[in-house]
Design a protein around this motif. Sequence first.
Motif, PDB file in Angstrom:
ATOM      1  N   ILE A   1       0.962  -1.205   0.164  1.00 34.57           N
ATOM      2  CA  ILE A   1       0.002   0.033  -0.079  1.00 34.57           C
ATOM      3  C   ILE A   1       0.938   1.204   0.028  1.00 34.57           C
ATOM      4  O   ILE A   1       0.582   2.318  -0.723  1.00 34.57           O
ATOM      5  CB  ILE A   1      -0.992  -0.017   1.043  1.00 34.57           C
ATOM      6  N   SER A   2       1.967   1.284   0.771  1.00 36.33           N
ATOM      7  CA  SER A   2       2.655   2.282   0.879  1.00 36.33           C
ATOM      8  C   SER A   2       3.343   2.808  -0.648  1.00 36.33           C
ATOM      9  O   SER A   2       3.408   3.890  -1.062  1.00 36.33           O
ATOM     10  CB  SER A   2       3.923   2.310   1.827  1.00 36.33           C
ATOM     11  N   HIS A   3       3.585   1.605  -1.545  1.00 36.92           N
ATOM     12  CA  HIS A   3       4.290   1.847  -2.692  1.00 36.92           C
ATOM     13  C   HIS A   3       3.030   2.486  -3.518  1.00 36.92           C
ATOM     14  O   HIS A   3       3.189   3.419  -4.330  1.00 36.92           O
ATOM     15  CB  HIS A   3       4.580   0.557  -3.523  1.00 36.92           C
ATOM     16  N   ALA A   4       1.895   2.031  -3.326  1.00 32.95           N
ATOM     17  CA  ALA A   4       0.798   2.389  -4.357  1.00 32.95           C
ATOM     18  C   ALA A   4       0.611   3.762  -4.068  1.00 32.95           C
ATOM     19  O   ALA A   4      -0.018   4.745  -4.858  1.00 32.95           O
ATOM     20  CB  ALA A   4      -0.555   1.604  -4.100  1.00 32.95           C
ATOM     21  N   VAL A   5       0.550   4.170  -2.759  1.00 35.14           N
ATOM     22  CA  VAL A   5       0.308   5.743  -2.225  1.00 35.14           C
ATOM     23  C   VAL A   5       1.257   6.540  -2.767  1.00 35.14           C
ATOM     24  O   VAL A   5       1.071   7.574  -3.310  1.00 35.14           O
ATOM     25  CB  VAL A   5      -0.096   5.640  -0.792  1.00 35.14           C
ATOM     26  N   LEU A   6       2.669   6.065  -2.593  1.00 35.20           N
ATOM     27  CA  LEU A   6       3.526   7.140  -3.041  1.00 35.20           C
ATOM     28  C   LEU A   6       3.718   7.227  -4.524  1.00 35.20           C
ATOM     29  O   LEU A   6       3.762   8.125  -4.949  1.00 35.20           O
ATOM     30  CB  LEU A   6       5.049   6.249  -2.690  1.00 35.20           C
ATOM     31  N   ALA A   7       3.397   5.985  -5.150  1.00 35.91           N
ATOM     32  CA  ALA A   7       3.134   6.253  -6.676  1.00 35.91           C
ATOM     33  C   ALA A   7       2.132   7.223  -7.284  1.00 35.91           C
ATOM     34  O   ALA A   7       2.167   7.791  -8.331  1.00 35.91           O
ATOM     35  CB  ALA A   7       2.950   4.601  -7.351  1.00 35.91           C
ATOM     36  N   GLY A   8       0.957   6.806  -6.478  1.00 39.51           N
ATOM     37  CA  GLY A   8      -0.191   7.841  -6.532  1.00 39.51           C
ATOM     38  C   GLY A   8       0.084   9.398  -6.412  1.00 39.51           C
ATOM     39  O   GLY A   8      -0.310  10.218  -7.023  1.00 39.51           O
ATOM     40  N   ALA A   9       0.722   9.565  -5.547  1.00 36.85           N
ATOM     41  CA  ALA A   9       1.396  10.831  -4.973  1.00 36.85           C
ATOM     42  C   ALA A   9       2.267  11.608  -6.005  1.00 36.85           C
ATOM     43  O   ALA A   9       1.955  12.764  -6.467  1.00 36.85           O
ATOM     44  CB  ALA A   9       1.916  11.075  -3.710  1.00 36.85           C
ATOM     45  N   VAL A  10       3.063  10.772  -6.485  1.00 36.21           N
ATOM     46  CA  VAL A  10       4.186  11.223  -7.654  1.00 36.21           C
ATOM     47  C   VAL A  10       3.481  11.357  -8.889  1.00 36.21           C
ATOM     48  O   VAL A  10       3.547  12.178  -9.653  1.00 36.21           O
ATOM     49  CB  VAL A  10       5.204  10.353  -7.666  1.00 36.21           C
ATOM     50  N   SER A  11       2.654  10.563  -9.278  1.00 35.90           N
ATOM     51  CA  SER A  11       1.910  10.505 -10.679  1.00 35.90           C
ATOM     52  C   SER A  11       0.930  11.203 -10.784  1.00 35.90           C
ATOM     53  O   SER A  11       0.667  12.042 -11.885  1.00 35.90           O
ATOM     54  CB  SER A  11       1.813   9.038 -11.069  1.00 35.90           C
ATOM     55  N   GLY A  12      -0.169  11.615  -9.696  1.00 39.62           N
ATOM     56  CA  GLY A  12      -1.043  12.136  -9.826  1.00 39.62           C
ATOM     57  C   GLY A  12      -1.309  13.284  -8.820  1.00 39.62           C
ATOM     58  O   GLY A  12      -2.307  14.162  -9.015  1.00 39.62           O
ATOM     59  N   GLY A  13      -0.582  13.217  -7.476  1.00 39.01           N
ATOM     60  CA  GLY A  13      -0.976  14.176  -6.546  1.00 39.01           C
ATOM     61  C   GLY A  13      -0.177  15.563  -6.652  1.00 39.01           C
ATOM     62  O   GLY A  13      -0.827  16.395  -6.030  1.00 39.01           O
ATOM     63  N   LEU A  14       0.607  15.611  -7.630  1.00 32.04           N
ATOM     64  CA  LEU A  14       1.387  16.762  -7.803  1.00 32.04           C
ATOM     65  C   LEU A  14       0.896  17.353  -8.986  1.00 32.04           C
ATOM     66  O   LEU A  14       0.661  16.946  -9.998  1.00 32.04           O
ATOM     67  CB  LEU A  14       2.879  16.358  -8.066  1.00 32.04           C
ATOM     68  N   PRO A  15       0.694  18.783  -9.107  1.00 32.83           N
ATOM     69  CA  PRO A  15       0.272  19.466 -10.224  1.00 32.83           C
ATOM     70  C   PRO A  15       1.222  19.161 -11.492  1.00 32.83           C
ATOM     71  O   PRO A  15       2.405  19.101 -11.266  1.00 32.83           O
ATOM     72  CB  PRO A  15       0.419  20.860  -9.896  1.00 32.83           C
ATOM     73  N   ARG A  16       0.374  19.499 -12.516  1.00 28.06           N
ATOM     74  CA  ARG A  16       1.517  19.077 -13.773  1.00 28.06           C
ATOM     75  C   ARG A  16       2.868  19.893 -14.025  1.00 28.06           C
ATOM     76  O   ARG A  16       3.450  19.507 -14.590  1.00 28.06           O
ATOM     77  CB  ARG A  16       0.283  19.088 -14.876  1.00 28.06           C
ATOM     78  N   VAL A  17       2.617  21.251 -13.287  1.00 25.74           N
ATOM     79  CA  VAL A  17       3.745  21.926 -13.527  1.00 25.74           C
ATOM     80  C   VAL A  17       5.053  21.480 -12.726  1.00 25.74           C
ATOM     81  O   VAL A  17       6.050  22.090 -12.971  1.00 25.74           O
ATOM     82  CB  VAL A  17       3.198  23.389 -13.171  1.00 25.74           C
TER      83      VAL A  17
END
Length: 150
Positions: A125-141
């Motif tokens: 789960i920590s890997h999934a949450v980290l991947a989600g934060a990096v790929s989609g949680g951060l603004p596109r800029v």
Amino acid sequence: MARASTNGIVVHPATHDRFDDLAAIIGPKRPDASVCWCLSHRIDAKTSTSLHGVERGAYVEPLTREPIAPGVLGYDGDEVVGWAALAPRAQLPFARSRRIPHVDDQPVWSIWCIRVRPGHRGRGISHAVLAGAVSGGLPRVVMRKQLAPR
């Protein structure tokens, strides 16, 4: 933003409509308890130690109404099982840190807390949450991320 991982964990920004889920994963079991709420690295030490009990959750609640959520939540079906706190480093006490190096003048984001609920650990789960934060949680800029392990 919702990003499904290979192990079935779906990641969403911790927006106001998900505040109850955020409270479930980073808030205390007893509302009067003074637990972290992932504030110890988000705000300066003086402010953090001045907030007690329900004041800590009350400080976090408006953050969920900001254009950029204070983090991401991971779900296994309808159950919240993971959390990652993130923000632009310039908005954090990290910006003045002598222990976390500033590699250059480029803006970076910090992810300083990852939490997985008891009973759900050991499933990636920590890997999934980290991947989600990096790929989609951060603004596109955001072009760069800097990781500084503790």
